[in-house]
Design a protein around this motif. Sequence first.
Motif, PDB file in Angstrom:
ATOM      1  N   THR A  62       0.831  -1.209   0.000  1.00  0.00           N
ATOM      2  CA  THR A  62       0.000   0.000   0.000  1.00  0.00           C
ATOM      3  C   THR A  62       0.865   1.258   0.000  1.00  0.00           C
ATOM      4  OG1 THR A  62      -1.729  -1.187   1.208  1.00  0.00           O
ATOM      5  CG2 THR A  62      -1.817   1.221   1.233  1.00  0.00           C
ATOM      6  N   ALA A  63       1.907   1.256   0.822  1.00  0.00           N
ATOM      7  CA  ALA A  63       2.817   2.410   0.852  1.00  0.00           C
ATOM      8  C   ALA A  63       3.488   2.615  -0.493  1.00  0.00           C
ATOM      9  CB  ALA A  63       3.863   2.212   1.947  1.00  0.00           C
ATOM     10  N   ARG A  64       3.836   1.534  -1.142  1.00  0.00           N
ATOM     11  CA  ARG A  64       4.482   1.640  -2.466  1.00  0.00           C
ATOM     12  C   ARG A  64       3.533   2.239  -3.495  1.00  0.00           C
ATOM     13  NH1 ARG A  64       6.925  -3.457  -5.978  1.00  0.00           N
ATOM     14  NH2 ARG A  64       8.533  -2.259  -7.080  1.00  0.00           N
ATOM     15  N   VAL A  65       2.284   1.764  -3.505  1.00  0.00           N
ATOM     16  CA  VAL A  65       1.299   2.298  -4.452  1.00  0.00           C
ATOM     17  C   VAL A  65       1.075   3.791  -4.203  1.00  0.00           C
ATOM     18  CG1 VAL A  65      -1.116   2.166  -5.161  1.00  0.00           C
ATOM     19  CG2 VAL A  65       0.189   0.064  -4.796  1.00  0.00           C
ATOM     20  N   LEU A  66       0.985   4.178  -2.926  1.00  0.00           N
ATOM     21  CA  LEU A  66       0.798   5.594  -2.600  1.00  0.00           C
ATOM     22  C   LEU A  66       1.992   6.429  -3.040  1.00  0.00           C
ATOM     23  CD1 LEU A  66      -0.825   5.343   0.954  1.00  0.00           C
ATOM     24  CD2 LEU A  66      -1.924   6.043  -1.176  1.00  0.00           C
ATOM     25  N   LEU A  67       3.192   5.878  -2.946  1.00  0.00           N
ATOM     26  CA  LEU A  67       4.368   6.610  -3.425  1.00  0.00           C
ATOM     27  C   LEU A  67       4.272   6.871  -4.930  1.00  0.00           C
ATOM     28  CD1 LEU A  67       7.308   4.949  -1.457  1.00  0.00           C
ATOM     29  CD2 LEU A  67       6.666   7.360  -1.401  1.00  0.00           C
ATOM     30  N   PHE A  68       3.844   5.876  -5.688  1.00  0.00           N
ATOM     31  CA  PHE A  68       3.700   6.069  -7.134  1.00  0.00           C
ATOM     32  C   PHE A  68       2.593   7.079  -7.458  1.00  0.00           C
ATOM     33  CE2 PHE A  68       5.585   1.637  -7.707  1.00  0.00           C
ATOM     34  CZ  PHE A  68       6.820   2.134  -8.090  1.00  0.00           C
ATOM     35  N   ILE A  69       1.477   6.990  -6.723  1.00  0.00           N
ATOM     36  CA  ILE A  69       0.391   7.941  -6.972  1.00  0.00           C
ATOM     37  C   ILE A  69       0.828   9.361  -6.636  1.00  0.00           C
ATOM     38  CG2 ILE A  69      -1.925   8.627  -6.234  1.00  0.00           C
ATOM     39  CD1 ILE A  69      -2.566   5.679  -5.820  1.00  0.00           C
ATOM     40  N   VAL A  70       1.464   9.529  -5.468  1.00  0.00           N
ATOM     41  CA  VAL A  70       1.941  10.856  -5.075  1.00  0.00           C
ATOM     42  C   VAL A  70       2.992  11.357  -6.046  1.00  0.00           C
ATOM     43  CG1 VAL A  70       3.234  12.080  -3.293  1.00  0.00           C
ATOM     44  CG2 VAL A  70       1.361  10.574  -2.641  1.00  0.00           C
ATOM     45  N   GLY A  71       3.889  10.468  -6.473  1.00  0.00           N
ATOM     46  CA  GLY A  71       4.907  10.877  -7.435  1.00  0.00           C
ATOM     47  C   GLY A  71       4.312  11.353  -8.748  1.00  0.00           C
ATOM     48  N   GLY A  72       3.290  10.641  -9.234  1.00  0.00           N
ATOM     49  CA  GLY A  72       2.638  11.084 -10.467  1.00  0.00           C
ATOM     50  C   GLY A  72       1.938  12.419 -10.295  1.00  0.00           C
ATOM     51  N   THR A  73       1.296  12.616  -9.147  1.00  0.00           N
ATOM     52  CA  THR A  73       0.640  13.902  -8.872  1.00  0.00           C
ATOM     53  C   THR A  73       1.659  15.028  -8.790  1.00  0.00           C
ATOM     54  OG1 THR A  73      -1.082  12.711  -7.645  1.00  0.00           O
ATOM     55  CG2 THR A  73      -0.932  15.093  -7.312  1.00  0.00           C
ATOM     56  N   GLN A  74       2.785  14.742  -8.163  1.00  0.00           N
ATOM     57  CA  GLN A  74       3.825  15.763  -8.057  1.00  0.00           C
ATOM     58  C   GLN A  74       4.400  16.132  -9.424  1.00  0.00           C
ATOM     59  OE1 GLN A  74       6.226  13.602  -5.276  1.00  0.00           O
ATOM     60  NE2 GLN A  74       5.487  14.765  -3.508  1.00  0.00           N
ATOM     61  N   VAL A  75       4.488  15.170 -10.314  1.00  0.00           N
ATOM     62  CA  VAL A  75       4.946  15.463 -11.676  1.00  0.00           C
ATOM     63  C   VAL A  75       3.973  16.419 -12.372  1.00  0.00           C
ATOM     64  CG1 VAL A  75       5.297  14.463 -13.965  1.00  0.00           C
ATOM     65  CG2 VAL A  75       6.288  13.355 -11.966  1.00  0.00           C
ATOM     66  N   LEU A  76       2.676  16.145 -12.215  1.00  0.00           N
ATOM     67  CA  LEU A  76       1.676  17.016 -12.844  1.00  0.00           C
ATOM     68  C   LEU A  76       1.728  18.430 -12.254  1.00  0.00           C
ATOM     69  CD1 LEU A  76      -1.374  14.569 -13.032  1.00  0.00           C
ATOM     70  CD2 LEU A  76       0.209  15.216 -14.863  1.00  0.00           C
ATOM     71  N   ILE A  77       1.906  18.528 -10.931  1.00  0.00           N
ATOM     72  CA  ILE A  77       1.993  19.849 -10.300  1.00  0.00           C
ATOM     73  C   ILE A  77       3.240  20.585 -10.779  1.00  0.00           C
ATOM     74  CG2 ILE A  77       2.270  21.046  -8.100  1.00  0.00           C
ATOM     75  CD1 ILE A  77       0.610  18.852  -6.800  1.00  0.00           C
ATOM     76  N   ALA A  78       4.351  19.862 -10.896  1.00  0.00           N
ATOM     77  CA  ALA A  78       5.585  20.494 -11.371  1.00  0.00           C
ATOM     78  C   ALA A  78       5.418  21.019 -12.787  1.00  0.00           C
ATOM     79  CB  ALA A  78       6.741  19.497 -11.299  1.00  0.00           C
ATOM     80  N   LEU A  79       4.812  20.218 -13.646  1.00  0.00           N
ATOM     81  CA  LEU A  79       4.579  20.678 -15.015  1.00  0.00           C
ATOM     82  C   LEU A  79       3.641  21.875 -15.041  1.00  0.00           C
ATOM     83  CD1 LEU A  79       4.192  17.255 -16.900  1.00  0.00           C
ATOM     84  CD2 LEU A  79       6.132  18.845 -16.991  1.00  0.00           C
ATOM     85  N   GLY A  80       2.598  21.837 -14.207  1.00  0.00           N
ATOM     86  CA  GLY A  80       1.678  22.971 -14.162  1.00  0.00           C
ATOM     87  C   GLY A  80       2.367  24.248 -13.704  1.00  0.00           C
ATOM     88  N   CYS A  81       3.251  24.132 -12.714  1.00  0.00           N
ATOM     89  CA  CYS A  81       3.977  25.324 -12.240  1.00  0.00           C
ATOM     90  C   CYS A  81       4.901  25.880 -13.309  1.00  0.00           C
ATOM     91  CB  CYS A  81       4.767  24.977 -10.981  1.00  0.00           C
ATOM     92  SG  CYS A  81       3.750  24.674  -9.521  1.00  0.00           S
ATOM     93  N   LEU A  82       5.604  25.002 -13.999  1.00  0.00           N
ATOM     94  CA  LEU A  82       6.517  25.473 -15.040  1.00  0.00           C
ATOM     95  C   LEU A  82       5.758  26.093 -16.216  1.00  0.00           C
ATOM     96  CD1 LEU A  82       9.116  22.543 -15.032  1.00  0.00           C
ATOM     97  CD2 LEU A  82       9.312  24.798 -13.957  1.00  0.00           C
ATOM     98  N   ILE A  83       4.643  25.470 -16.576  1.00  0.00           N
ATOM     99  CA  ILE A  83       3.825  26.041 -17.652  1.00  0.00           C
ATOM    100  C   ILE A  83       3.249  27.387 -17.218  1.00  0.00           C
ATOM    101  CG2 ILE A  83       1.699  25.727 -18.996  1.00  0.00           C
ATOM    102  CD1 ILE A  83       2.286  22.722 -18.982  1.00  0.00           C
ATOM    103  N   GLY A  84       2.793  27.465 -15.963  1.00  0.00           N
ATOM    104  CA  GLY A  84       2.269  28.731 -15.450  1.00  0.00           C
ATOM    105  C   GLY A  84       3.334  29.809 -15.411  1.00  0.00           C
ATOM    106  N   ALA A  85       4.568  29.439 -15.053  1.00  0.00           N
ATOM    107  CA  ALA A  85       5.657  30.422 -15.036  1.00  0.00           C
ATOM    108  C   ALA A  85       5.939  30.937 -16.433  1.00  0.00           C
ATOM    109  CB  ALA A  85       6.912  29.790 -14.447  1.00  0.00           C
ATOM    110  N   ALA A  86       5.947  30.032 -17.420  1.00  0.00           N
ATOM    111  CA  ALA A  86       6.192  30.462 -18.799  1.00  0.00           C
ATOM    112  C   ALA A  86       5.060  31.348 -19.301  1.00  0.00           C
ATOM    113  CB  ALA A  86       6.357  29.229 -19.689  1.00  0.00           C
ATOM    114  N   ALA A  87       3.813  30.978 -18.946  1.00  0.00           N
ATOM    115  CA  ALA A  87       2.673  31.780 -19.384  1.00  0.00           C
ATOM    116  C   ALA A  87       2.694  33.163 -18.738  1.00  0.00           C
ATOM    117  CB  ALA A  87       1.372  31.055 -19.058  1.00  0.00           C
ATOM    118  N   THR A  88       3.073  33.235 -17.465  1.00  0.00           N
ATOM    119  CA  THR A  88       3.146  34.527 -16.775  1.00  0.00           C
ATOM    120  C   THR A  88       4.220  35.411 -17.393  1.00  0.00           C
ATOM    121  OG1 THR A  88       2.418  33.487 -14.712  1.00  0.00           O
ATOM    122  CG2 THR A  88       3.508  35.624 -14.545  1.00  0.00           C
ATOM    123  N   LYS A  89       5.361  34.819 -17.674  1.00  0.00           N
ATOM    124  CA  LYS A  89       6.439  35.596 -18.291  1.00  0.00           C
ATOM    125  C   LYS A  89       6.047  36.084 -19.680  1.00  0.00           C
ATOM    126  CE  LYS A  89      10.686  37.159 -18.202  1.00  0.00           C
ATOM    127  NZ  LYS A  89      11.110  38.212 -17.241  1.00  0.00           N
TER     128      LYS A  89
END
Length: 204
Positions: A62-89
């Motif tokens: 269960t802990a392993r599955v949650l790590l993969f789910i959290v990791g995938g969510t963190q990837v999406l958040i990171a991409l959203g932040c970088l895209i938002g930074a580029a759009a703001t600039k």
Amino acid sequence: MSYPPDPNNPYGQQPPAAGYGYPQQAPPPVPGYGYPQQAPPPMPGYGYPPAVPQTMPGLVTTARVLLFIVGGTQVLIALGCLIGAAATKDAVNKSGASSSDFISSIGDAAAGILVVVGIVFALAAALSITLGAKYGKGGNATRITTIVYGSIAALFGLLDLASGVSQGITVSIIFGLLWVAICVIWITAMCTQDGVNWFNRPRY
């Protein structure tokens, strides 16, 4: 003609005494006096190592599955932040504001913050996914790293929860509770005896 010996005659033939030239039957062996005894069966938990788990325990899975789910969510958040930074600039550049303009300064600061947040989430995603991938063959270092990671992450979750409660932000409260619960699962899975045995098992 022969006569039976007289038992009262001191000069007659006496019956042979036991122990003088005649073998005697050996007494049965007494256990514990020079004779080997059967070893008692081993009792588990008294000087014997615990059973080695053959499959990953359920809570560790269960802990392993949650790590993969959290990791995938963190990837999406990171991409959203970088895209938002580029759009703001890009929006600041298209506004025609000069570099000394207040709007330009605010836009550059927001873009910079988004970039930093995106990098932090990208690093966290890399750590989450790497830890989850090492659960199959990783050793005690993987277990300890997960405990440290879960403890630090739980601290941020508690801060977000406290902020949401103080300001009455429902989203922050829900996110904080969910994040703390995930971190508790990570830490608990690594601290149970099954988790310890799994990461300390011999590898051939």
